[in-house]
Design an enzyme around this catalytic site. Structure first.
Site, PDB file in Angstrom:
ATOM      1  N   CYS A   1     -56.565 -24.581 -12.669  1.00  0.00           N
ATOM      2  CA  CYS A   1     -56.304 -23.961 -11.374  1.00  0.00           C
ATOM      3  C   CYS A   1     -55.942 -25.020 -10.325  1.00  0.00           C
ATOM      4  CB  CYS A   1     -57.527 -23.171 -10.921  1.00  0.00           C
ATOM      5  SG  CYS A   1     -57.382 -22.518  -9.238  1.00  0.00           S
TER       6      CYS A   1
ATOM      7  N   CYS B   1     -58.562 -25.248  -7.518  1.00  0.00           N
ATOM      8  CA  CYS B   1     -59.801 -25.883  -7.993  1.00  0.00           C
ATOM      9  C   CYS B   1     -59.620 -27.402  -8.019  1.00  0.00           C
ATOM     10  CB  CYS B   1     -60.180 -25.376  -9.377  1.00  0.00           C
ATOM     11  SG  CYS B   1     -60.886 -23.702  -9.410  1.00  0.00           S
TER      12      CYS B   1
ATOM     13  N   ASP C   1     -51.208 -26.089   4.657  1.00  0.00           N
ATOM     14  CA  ASP C   1     -50.254 -25.571   3.691  1.00  0.00           C
ATOM     15  C   ASP C   1     -49.082 -26.544   3.557  1.00  0.00           C
ATOM     16  OD1 ASP C   1     -47.968 -23.883   2.618  1.00  0.00           O
ATOM     17  OD2 ASP C   1     -49.558 -22.380   2.650  1.00  0.00           O
TER      18      ASP C   1
ATOM     19  N   HIS D   1     -64.419 -20.890  -8.241  1.00  0.00           N
ATOM     20  CA  HIS D   1     -63.215 -20.128  -8.555  1.00  0.00           C
ATOM     21  C   HIS D   1     -63.481 -18.624  -8.474  1.00  0.00           C
ATOM     22  CE1 HIS D   1     -59.214 -19.525 -10.185  1.00  0.00           C
ATOM     23  NE2 HIS D   1     -59.752 -18.476 -10.816  1.00  0.00           N
TER      24      HIS D   1
ATOM     25  N   ASN E   1     -53.170 -12.777   0.182  1.00  0.00           N
ATOM     26  CA  ASN E   1     -52.309 -12.033  -0.730  1.00  0.00           C
ATOM     27  C   ASN E   1     -53.070 -11.830  -2.035  1.00  0.00           C
ATOM     28  OD1 ASN E   1     -50.164 -12.227   1.161  1.00  0.00           O
ATOM     29  ND2 ASN E   1     -49.715 -14.274   0.416  1.00  0.00           N
TER      30      ASN E   1
ATOM     31  N   GLY F   1     -47.522 -11.188  -3.278  1.00  0.00           N
ATOM     32  CA  GLY F   1     -47.093 -12.543  -2.952  1.00  0.00           C
ATOM     33  C   GLY F   1     -48.081 -13.630  -3.307  1.00  0.00           C
TER      34      GLY F   1
ATOM     35  N   HIS G   1     -56.334 -18.060  -7.054  1.00  0.00           N
ATOM     36  CA  HIS G   1     -57.625 -18.548  -6.572  1.00  0.00           C
ATOM     37  C   HIS G   1     -57.719 -17.984  -5.165  1.00  0.00           C
ATOM     38  CE1 HIS G   1     -60.752 -21.933  -6.361  1.00  0.00           C
ATOM     39  NE2 HIS G   1     -60.751 -21.415  -5.139  1.00  0.00           N
TER      40      HIS G   1
ATOM     41  N   HIS H   1     -57.788 -17.291  -1.537  1.00  0.00           N
ATOM     42  CA  HIS H   1     -57.499 -18.162  -0.400  1.00  0.00           C
ATOM     43  C   HIS H   1     -57.048 -17.321   0.785  1.00  0.00           C
ATOM     44  CE1 HIS H   1     -53.668 -17.875  -2.643  1.00  0.00           C
ATOM     45  NE2 HIS H   1     -53.045 -18.125  -1.498  1.00  0.00           N
TER      46      HIS H   1
END
Length: 112
Positions: free
Chosen positions: A4, A7, A30, A46, A85, A91, A96, A98
């Site tokens: 991931c 992660c 981002d 996770h 999302n 999307g 994971h 967020h």
């Protein structure tokens, strides 16, 4: 999860521009910002998406929102949008949980 992306970011295996970190959550800017301020807040444990929140892991989600409030306050942000999302059609590209925090421009509605 060993494969991931988030992660690995939370574990420090992949570099990121950290905004905040504690024992439960990690926040970072981002890499493809959609607003002048755009950061993500993730649980270190996770959780695949909002669809996997349950009675056992819900407290970390509440903590994430406390962190969002603290970080936006510390950055002097009063107006912002929080987005999560859930699933590919919505999307979600990293599976994971967020939360995107976006600020610094007018947000339109409906989105997308």
């Amino acid at each position: 999860m060993s494969d991931c992306l988030f992660c690995k970011i939370a574990a420090g295996e992949i570099p990121s521009n950290k905004v905040y970190e504690d024992e439960q959550v990690y926040a970072f800017y981002d890499i493809d910002p959609q607003a002048p301020t755009h950061f993500l807040v993730i649980p270190k444990a996770h959780i695949g998406s909002c669809g996997e929140i349950n009675g056992e892991n819900a407290p970390v989600v509440a903590h994430i929102f406390e962190v969002i409030s603290k970080v936006t306050h510390d950055l002097g942000i009063t107006d912002f949008r929080v987005v999560s999302n859930c699933g590919e059609q919505a999307g979600q590209s990293v599976h994971h949980l967020h939360f995107h925090v976006l600020a610094g421009r007018d947000m339109t509605w409906p989105p997308g």
